[in-house]
Design an enzyme around this catalytic site. Structure first.
Site, mmCIF file in Angstrom:
data_model
loop_
_atom_site.group_PDB
_atom_site.id
_atom_site.type_symbol
_atom_site.label_atom_id
_atom_site.label_comp_id
_atom_site.label_asym_id
_atom_site.label_seq_id
_atom_site.Cartn_x
_atom_site.Cartn_y
_atom_site.Cartn_z
ATOM 1 N N LEU A 199 0.980 -1.288 0.101
ATOM 2 C CA LEU A 199 -0.143 0.073 -0.021
ATOM 3 C C LEU A 199 0.778 1.132 0.100
ATOM 4 C CD1 LEU A 199 -2.141 -1.484 2.736
ATOM 5 C CD2 LEU A 199 -3.034 -1.318 0.269
ATOM 6 N N PRO A 200 0.244 2.318 -0.447
ATOM 7 C CA PRO A 200 1.109 3.639 -0.700
ATOM 8 C C PRO A 200 1.604 4.192 0.642
ATOM 9 C CG PRO A 200 -0.946 3.850 -1.378
ATOM 10 C CD PRO A 200 -0.943 2.595 -0.934
ATOM 11 N N LYS A 244 15.177 -0.202 5.615
ATOM 12 C CA LYS A 244 15.052 0.457 4.321
ATOM 13 C C LYS A 244 14.948 1.874 4.599
ATOM 14 C CE LYS A 244 11.992 1.490 0.309
ATOM 15 N NZ LYS A 244 10.761 1.018 -0.495
ATOM 16 N N ASN A 291 -3.085 4.388 4.679
ATOM 17 C CA ASN A 291 -3.779 3.174 3.739
ATOM 18 C C ASN A 291 -3.802 1.917 4.573
ATOM 19 O OD1 ASN A 291 -4.416 4.846 1.561
ATOM 20 N ND2 ASN A 291 -2.064 5.036 1.408
ATOM 21 N N THR A 311 5.944 0.755 2.373
ATOM 22 C CA THR A 311 6.955 1.250 3.055
ATOM 23 C C THR A 311 6.268 2.476 3.869
ATOM 24 O OG1 THR A 311 8.662 1.050 1.378
ATOM 25 C CG2 THR A 311 8.918 2.902 2.912
ATOM 26 N N LYS A 335 8.980 11.160 0.144
ATOM 27 C CA LYS A 335 8.460 10.266 0.894
ATOM 28 C C LYS A 335 9.060 9.534 2.001
ATOM 29 C CE LYS A 335 5.760 6.168 1.543
ATOM 30 N NZ LYS A 335 5.344 4.816 0.866
#
Lengths: 304, 304, 304, 304
Positions: free
Chosen positions: A71-72, A177, A76, A102, A252
């Site tokens: 999912l973005p 990450k 979400n 992420t 982001k």
């Protein structure tokens, strides 16, 4: 083929740019897929591929005891897991829920707690590598969660990635990450600054890149993804900064690093500045260009 | 040995921490050395080694037509070349003057002009590698100047270094070094921030280093000189940040980068911030520690 | 008028945007002016006004024992004072040389030494206030030099400015100006950031400015020169950032602050970042806009 | 006294350093107070003053239809409003809930939605001014919420503050405070840098402050709260940076600014750097000193 026949269904929620090719690789490996996306059109293709399409995350949870979500953003993910028709409404005990989005590691931890209360297992497994790697099935997964469940997760993730790394408890996949991408952004901007300064001081860009790469300035951004047009082939800087990893996506991830650093009171002076630079680039028309376009952003004086 | 006998004298000015072992390597290669240093004691050792010791840079220039200078900063270099008893007072036509100091490339260019007026040749050849590399004779030289003179310079420099790179016109040797060290400082601070943030978020430092090093965050500071104690052996972080490349020296090089960037109107947002961070570290007691101690500077909260 | 007749000549070197109206104010106050500028056209106007026009700074020094210089940068000042036809070639003992250029205070000190050797007196007296203030004769002069000479300098400077402040030894005039402008740049960018963030969070810009101005965020940039269009009248932000103090000029002053800070090893983390932001603005087309256009630079996302 | 007798009870939750004197001022103005704090000891004093002490926020909501909350951070506010024994469990329709905590404006908006669903009204009203102002009853309140309810809120808030400003819809009170404090931090650091640089360049600190304060560098930090010891009396810099507004509190507010900027994708390059500087100060032992101690943090080289 008999082996495939025995495979139990796998749920997949979020069939966007990344989720689509990831789910297809599961299908290719013979897993019956139970699919859901907020945009019904995103599911059509999967219906044709023989996947079951459902009406909500809850429905997916009813039919599959292994689910992957892609999912973005954090809100979400929270909605898909804990919303009115979320996974947790109908999740079966013992289910394995793997979130490849992420997001803020603190959110991953909260979701893990909520999942655990229902008797199921949650792992965070964000990916490194873009749409191309998703198609080719050679993503890298950084996985956080209970170690005993890692093998079960790995079975599915190896269908979509060539590299599946166990990072530690829940949230550490995200942490790995975020830290990597923060360092990447810093060294990319640093490379752009150093190359630009060198050129202004009279150095040939190819020669400068060669010197950096055999010295202590060497980094992935200088030796594999050089941001200066003409230095390397097959990288976004050779193609007007198209393709690659978009500036908004980098902004982001740097925002997530910033939030994690703020929450843990960790000083990140350059990470914070890198975030601001990518934010200014978004404000100045670079949103959709590859993040190595920071070289162009710092330069461009010539054109005026 | 006969070959050595035929070697003509080489002047060496500046016999400090770096100059001392460099000049010794010239002696070892059979070059008669004409030595000078502002501190007469620095010359004694060379007298014992058979070198001629002189009273001024001008005297060196009178007796040698190849001279190497190794000085701490721009003002010293200006004094040694153009001062009242400077090289230019007695330099012979056709002499080759090689400056291995790390200084502002704009100053190198000015010195080159002054030298040229006297009919001699100037090259800038700053080094990479510390005292250890100077002793072992495996420094890297980054050389700027007229290309036809490069071979003549290389003959001498290979006695002191394993790597002699031609960078372009006068000043580009300095430029290459400054750009490399600016990128190095940026990626070192970035590595320290990323490692620190990851640790705060629950990652094991060794595992995080491994992940970064196989991903796009990889850089010399993460894979060869990791700043986190316990991650690598044989680096300053394994030895309380002793030895290595001192924080004041890094601050000095970042100051040169800053001045070059200001003069050429080049934006270097992270390079500039890296300069400030090393400056603050100097103000807070880290001046003599290796520059990877930035990890400790950002950390340390635990101790309070 | 008789008083005027008795006034001895004053040299004026540098008749650009600022120097032109400043010299005119000297003429208005009855001083016979001896003029020089590298561009002969710049002198014509003064010939018509009855001034003597000369061929070089040296010629000015021959005919006047009080000289004011107003030059764009350090190298120009060095040339005018110490060049082949510079002031020092023919300066008379006891002359008073006042440099109103904004340059590196270290250069002012060097010039002062050279002037002193010739038996003359040097003072640095940079100005605050733009072309408008120069015309109106209400500039502020910040003066560095020997205190006993201050009154002599003040006699001339009050013809061109309403505020003449003695700052201390040579170079402190420059230091005061540089420090003020560095703080100005920082608080202007800070005001732009705070206003922009507040607007994004739903606040009315006028109301936010009012709140800041009655609170601890109050500064000259928020209460006298607000960078947000529509908040105040009669400021550059009300006129598409035309007029005012240009972004390149601010970038130049921040470069001087940077060089002074580097030379004195003073950490200036925000001053350094402000420099980089104005440098990036120059690279992105804002060079000629007023420096309060940083609000527009940070914003603009809307337009894309 | 009759007027007081008719006053209906006011709930107060959070009786810490700030809440304690605020609630006492309500008592002084004759309001019957219904008190709660997680630490029962914090309530004792109020019992002696005649206040009712309760066992939970829910209990407060049951007995009072006007409640003020004063809590240290977003998670505490979320717990007090929406937790298992939170206000919302027993809030009466039409109640007025005023949150004076300084928290993320996005959290204020979420709380407002939850409160509205229960038929009650929520306003955010963070304060400016420290413990001294809280005792003296002259805090400034920045209030966000439905405008029609502002008068009702103001009735209570004027008992505790001399300045009650309506800022707009819910969350704008927080926004105004965050923006002010971000600009304050930036100009404080800028003032410290400019003063420090000026002193290094030979200026007298008092004279420099005077020059800045009559020029465009003027700001609250330079003219009212100067960070350099010896320049002003009665400020924390005159008292070894004791008292005042602590560095950790400033770091917390800058963290909120950072989170708001990240969420709204607003570039705040200096705000972000100011956050990092206060974060580093916390890591280096300045946590409990007044935030003007940044002057000492940047300085201190002398001592080494």
């Amino acid at each position: 083929m008999r082996a495939m026949a025995s495979k139990t269904p796998v749920g997949f929620i979020g069939l966007g740019n990344m989720g689509n090719p990831m789910a297809k690789n599961l299908v290719k490996h013979g897993y019956p897929v139970i699919a859901y996306d907020v945009f019904p059109e995103a599911c059509k293709e999967f219906q044709d591929l023989g996947a079951q399409v459902t009406d909500s995350p809850a429905d997916v949870a009813e039919r599959a005891d292994r689910i992957i979500t892609m999912l973005p953003s954090s809100p979400n993910a929270i909605e898909v897991y804990t919303g009115a028709n979320g996974i947790l409404k109908k999740v079966k005990k013992g289910s394995l829920l793997i979130d490849s989005s992420t997001i803020d590691p603190a959110v991953s931890k909260e979701l893990a707690k909520a999942v655990e209360k229902m008797g199921a297992v949650f792992m965070d497994a964000p990916v490194s590598g873009g749409v191309g790697a998703a198609r080719a099935g050679n993503l890298t997964f950084m996985v956080g969660g209970v170690e005993q469940e890692f093998d079960a997760a790995k079975e599915l993730l190896t269908c979509m990635g060539s590299n599946v790394v166990y990072c530690g408890e829940v949230g550490t996949g995200q942490a790995a990450k975020i830290c990597n991408n923060m360092l990447l952004a810093i060294s990319m901007i640093g490379t752009a600054e150093a190359m630009n300064l060198g050129i202004r001081l009279g150095l040939d860009p190819k020669l400068l890149a060669k010197i950096l790469n055999m010295s202590s300035g060497r980094c992935w951004s200088s030796d594999t993804y050089n941001p200066v047009p003409g230095v390397m082939e097959g990288v976004p800087s050779a193609n007007n900064y198209q393709g690659g990893f978009g500036t908004t996506l980098m902004a982001k991830d740097l925002g997530l690093a910033q939030i994690s650093a703020t929450n843990t009171k960790t000083p990140v002076p350059l990470g914070s500045q890198a975030h601001q630079i990518y934010r200014m680039m978004c404000a100045k028309g670079y949103a959709l260009k590859d993040f190595s376009a920071v070289f162009q952003f710092l330069r461009e004086e010539e054109n005026l």
